[in-house]
Design an enzyme around this catalytic site. Sequence first.
Site, PDB file in Angstrom:
ATOM      1  CE1 TYR A   1       4.375  -6.984  10.091  1.00  0.00           C
ATOM      2  CE2 TYR A   1       2.791  -5.885  11.530  1.00  0.00           C
ATOM      3  CZ  TYR A   1       3.888  -5.829  10.692  1.00  0.00           C
ATOM      4  OH  TYR A   1       4.520  -4.618  10.456  1.00  0.00           O
TER       5      TYR A   1
ATOM      6  CB  SER B   1       4.491  -2.716  13.936  1.00  0.00           C
ATOM      7  OG  SER B   1       3.116  -2.425  13.790  1.00  0.00           O
TER       8      SER B   1
HETATM    9  N1  LIG Z   1       3.974   0.356   6.389  1.00  0.00           N
HETATM   10  C1  LIG Z   1       3.491   0.280   7.605  1.00  0.00           C
HETATM   11  O1  LIG Z   1       2.373   0.709   7.882  1.00  0.00           O
HETATM   12  C2  LIG Z   1       4.304  -0.282   8.703  1.00  0.00           C
HETATM   13  C3  LIG Z   1       5.471  -0.979   8.468  1.00  0.00           C
HETATM   14  N2  LIG Z   1       6.178  -1.473   9.522  1.00  0.00           N
HETATM   15  C4  LIG Z   1       7.427  -2.189   9.316  1.00  0.00           C
HETATM   16  O2  LIG Z   1       8.320  -1.390   8.579  1.00  0.00           O
HETATM   17  C5  LIG Z   1       9.263  -2.223   7.913  1.00  0.00           C
HETATM   18  C6  LIG Z   1       9.407  -1.760   6.478  1.00  0.00           C
HETATM   19  O3  LIG Z   1       8.173  -1.973   5.808  1.00  0.00           O
HETATM   20  P1  LIG Z   1       7.592  -0.981   4.710  1.00  0.00           P
HETATM   21  O4  LIG Z   1       8.587  -0.009   4.314  1.00  0.00           O
HETATM   22  O5  LIG Z   1       6.275  -0.544   5.186  1.00  0.00           O
HETATM   23  O6  LIG Z   1       7.278  -2.003   3.524  1.00  0.00           O
HETATM   24  P2  LIG Z   1       8.135  -2.408   2.261  1.00  0.00           P
HETATM   25  O7  LIG Z   1       7.507  -3.638   1.729  1.00  0.00           O
HETATM   26  O8  LIG Z   1       8.300  -1.260   1.352  1.00  0.00           O
HETATM   27  O9  LIG Z   1       9.567  -2.738   2.879  1.00  0.00           O
HETATM   28  C7  LIG Z   1       9.982  -3.984   3.316  1.00  0.00           C
HETATM   29  C8  LIG Z   1      11.310  -4.283   2.650  1.00  0.00           C
HETATM   30  O10 LIG Z   1      11.821  -5.499   3.181  1.00  0.00           O
HETATM   31  C9  LIG Z   1      12.308  -6.267   2.111  1.00  0.00           C
HETATM   32  N3  LIG Z   1      12.321  -7.677   2.459  1.00  0.00           N
HETATM   33  C10 LIG Z   1      11.289  -8.549   2.528  1.00  0.00           C
HETATM   34  N4  LIG Z   1      11.738  -9.772   2.825  1.00  0.00           N
HETATM   35  C11 LIG Z   1      13.080  -9.676   2.969  1.00  0.00           C
HETATM   36  C12 LIG Z   1      14.111 -10.592   3.273  1.00  0.00           C
HETATM   37  N5  LIG Z   1      13.853 -11.887   3.473  1.00  0.00           N
HETATM   38  N6  LIG Z   1      15.377 -10.125   3.359  1.00  0.00           N
HETATM   39  C13 LIG Z   1      15.660  -8.835   3.146  1.00  0.00           C
HETATM   40  N7  LIG Z   1      14.732  -7.924   2.826  1.00  0.00           N
HETATM   41  C14 LIG Z   1      13.459  -8.346   2.736  1.00  0.00           C
HETATM   42  C15 LIG Z   1      11.369  -5.968   0.948  1.00  0.00           C
HETATM   43  O11 LIG Z   1      11.935  -6.314  -0.294  1.00  0.00           O
HETATM   44  C16 LIG Z   1      11.177  -4.479   1.140  1.00  0.00           C
HETATM   45  O12 LIG Z   1      12.173  -3.734   0.485  1.00  0.00           O
HETATM   46  C17 LIG Z   1       8.769  -3.657   8.088  1.00  0.00           C
HETATM   47  O13 LIG Z   1       9.502  -4.265   9.134  1.00  0.00           O
HETATM   48  C18 LIG Z   1       7.324  -3.469   8.515  1.00  0.00           C
HETATM   49  O14 LIG Z   1       6.864  -4.549   9.286  1.00  0.00           O
HETATM   50  C19 LIG Z   1       5.799  -1.267  10.821  1.00  0.00           C
HETATM   51  C20 LIG Z   1       4.661  -0.596  11.087  1.00  0.00           C
HETATM   52  C21 LIG Z   1       3.800  -0.067  10.068  1.00  0.00           C
HETATM   53  C1  LIG Z   2      -4.460  -4.095   9.175  1.00  0.00           C
HETATM   54  C2  LIG Z   2      -3.240  -4.479   8.426  1.00  0.00           C
HETATM   55  C3  LIG Z   2      -3.501  -5.118   7.082  1.00  0.00           C
HETATM   56  C4  LIG Z   2      -2.259  -5.382   6.335  1.00  0.00           C
HETATM   57  C5  LIG Z   2      -1.433  -4.228   6.467  1.00  0.00           C
HETATM   58  C6  LIG Z   2      -0.010  -4.348   6.162  1.00  0.00           C
HETATM   59  C7  LIG Z   2       0.942  -3.920   6.983  1.00  0.00           C
HETATM   60  C8  LIG Z   2       0.748  -3.505   8.333  1.00  0.00           C
HETATM   61  C9  LIG Z   2       1.815  -3.195   9.060  1.00  0.00           C
HETATM   62  C10 LIG Z   2       1.698  -2.844  10.445  1.00  0.00           C
HETATM   63  O1  LIG Z   2       2.691  -2.816  11.144  1.00  0.00           O
HETATM   64  C11 LIG Z   2       0.353  -2.565  11.007  1.00  0.00           C
HETATM   65  C12 LIG Z   2       0.382  -1.244  11.570  1.00  0.00           C
HETATM   66  C13 LIG Z   2      -0.680  -0.686  11.971  1.00  0.00           C
HETATM   67  C14 LIG Z   2      -2.049  -1.253  11.965  1.00  0.00           C
HETATM   68  C15 LIG Z   2      -2.882  -0.258  11.302  1.00  0.00           C
HETATM   69  C16 LIG Z   2      -4.139  -0.271  11.204  1.00  0.00           C
HETATM   70  C17 LIG Z   2      -5.038  -1.218  11.778  1.00  0.00           C
HETATM   71  C18 LIG Z   2      -6.285  -0.500  12.083  1.00  0.00           C
HETATM   72  C19 LIG Z   2      -7.091  -1.327  12.984  1.00  0.00           C
HETATM   73  C20 LIG Z   2      -7.420  -0.583  14.203  1.00  0.00           C
HETATM   74  O2  LIG Z   2      -7.520   0.650  14.181  1.00  0.00           O
HETATM   75  O3  LIG Z   2      -7.619  -1.239  15.218  1.00  0.00           O
END
Ligand SMILES: NC(=O)C1=CN([C@@H]2O[C@H](COP(=O)(O)OP(=O)(O)OC[C@H]3O[C@@H](n4cnc5c(N)ncnc54)[C@H](O)[C@@H]3O)[C@@H](O)[C@H]2O)C=CC1
Ligand SMILES: CCCCC/C=C\C=C\C(=O)C/C=C\C/C=C\CCCC(=O)O
Length: 271
Positions: free
Chosen positions: A157, A144
Site C-alpha cells: 500500500y 496518502s
Molecule cells: N481513510 C484514510 O485514512 C485514507 C484514505 N486514503 C485514500 O483515500 C481514497 C479513498 O478511500 P476512503 O474514502 O478512505 O475509503 P473508501 O473505502 O470509503 O473509498 C474507496 C472507494 O473506492 C472504491 N473502489 C475500490 N475498488 C475499486 C475499483 N476497482 N474501481 C473503482 N472503485 C473502487 C470503493 O468501492 C470505495 O467507494 C483511497 O485511495 C485511499 O487509499 C489515503 C489516506 C488515508
Molecule cells: C495502519 C493502517 C491499517 C489499515 C488502515 C487502512 C487504511 C489506511 C490508509 C492510509 O492511507 C494510511 C494512512 C495513514 C496511516 C495512519 C496511521 C498509522 C499510524 C502509525 C504511525 O503513527 O506510525
Amino acid sequence: MASAAPIQLMELKGKVALITGGATGIGLAMADSLLAEGLKKVYISGNIDKDGEEAVREMTKKYGEGRCSFKHLDVTSLQQFEEVVKEIVSTEGGLDILLNNAGIVNERKWELQTDVNINGTMRGCLLALKYMANRGACIVNTSSIACFDPVPYLPGYSASKSAITGLSRAFGDPLLFKEHNIRFLVVAPGATKTGIGNITPASYHYNEEWGRINLEQFYSAQDQGPEAVGKGTVYIIKYGSSGSVWVVEHNQLLRVTQPKRESYQTKIMDL
Ligand SMILES: NC(=O)C1=CN([C@@H]2O[C@H](COP(=O)(O)OP(=O)(O)OC[C@H]3O[C@@H](n4cnc5c(N)ncnc54)[C@H](O)[C@@H]3O)[C@@H](O)[C@H]2O)C=CC1
Ligand SMILES: CCCCC/C=C\C=C\C(=O)C/C=C\C/C=C\CCCC(=O)O
C-alpha cells in the site's frame, strides 16, 4: 508581513467532474464539496452500484435534481474507464475535473491493490491527456501520508501511494503542462474516518498479527472526517499549481515542498 493572496487558477461554477471511488468516504466528501461550490454536474463512479445509487440520492436531496449521477466504473478496466469518460465528454461537451480517488488496502491481495491504486490512477491520467487536454482541466490523485512515511506493515500500500505521488509529479511537470494545459495535483490524506478501515486483520494482511497492530494504530490515529479532505481538495483545485503536493491531516491543509535532492545527500567518496 501578510502573504500575498493566492491566484485562483480555476473557476468551479458550471464545471463538470468525475470522481473514481466516489460513492463513499473521501470520494463522496469530494463530490459534496464540489457541488457546494456550484459545479454544474458531478459524476460519482465506483465498482459497487448500490453505494453509488445511495450516494446520488444523498447528493440529490442536498443539491437538487440532475446535479449528480452515478456511473459504474471499475478502475482496473481501461475499457470501462474510457467508455465512461467518452460518454461524459459527449453528454456534457467536455470534462473539467477528474479525481482519481479509488483505492484499497489489501496486502493479502497486493497485486489487486497495485492494479487499483497505481494502474487505476495511471489509466485516469492517460485518459485525461487523451480527452481533457487544452481546456484548463485539473486532475487530483488521492495519495496518502503513507507515501512520505511508509507504514511498516503496509509495504504494498505504501509503495502504491509513493507511486501515485511520483507519477502525478511527473505528469504535472511544467513541460507537460505547457503541452496539454492540464494540472496534475496530489492530495495526501492522513488517517481519516471512512469505511476503508472496516476490515478484519486476516482479510487484508498476510500476517494476521501485523494486521491487528496496523488496525489498532490506524483507529487511534483517525482524527479527521472525510469532509476535511473534500474541503482541502476544493482549495487545491482552485489554487494548486501543476505538480504540487498537498497533505490533509489533523483537519489542516498543508502544502508539501520537496527539498532539493542535493540538500539531503551526504557524500561518501568519489568513484
Ligand atoms: N481513510 C484514510 O485514512 C485514507 C484514505 N486514503 C485514500 O483515500 C481514497 C479513498 O478511500 P476512503 O474514502 O478512505 O475509503 P473508501 O473505502 O470509503 O473509498 C474507496 C472507494 O473506492 C472504491 N473502489 C475500490 N475498488 C475499486 C475499483 N476497482 N474501481 C473503482 N472503485 C473502487 C470503493 O468501492 C470505495 O467507494 C483511497 O485511495 C485511499 O487509499 C489515503 C489516506 C488515508
Ligand atoms: C495502519 C493502517 C491499517 C489499515 C488502515 C487502512 C487504511 C489506511 C490508509 C492510509 O492511507 C494510511 C494512512 C495513514 C496511516 C495512519 C496511521 C498509522 C499510524 C502509525 C504511525 O503513527 O506510525
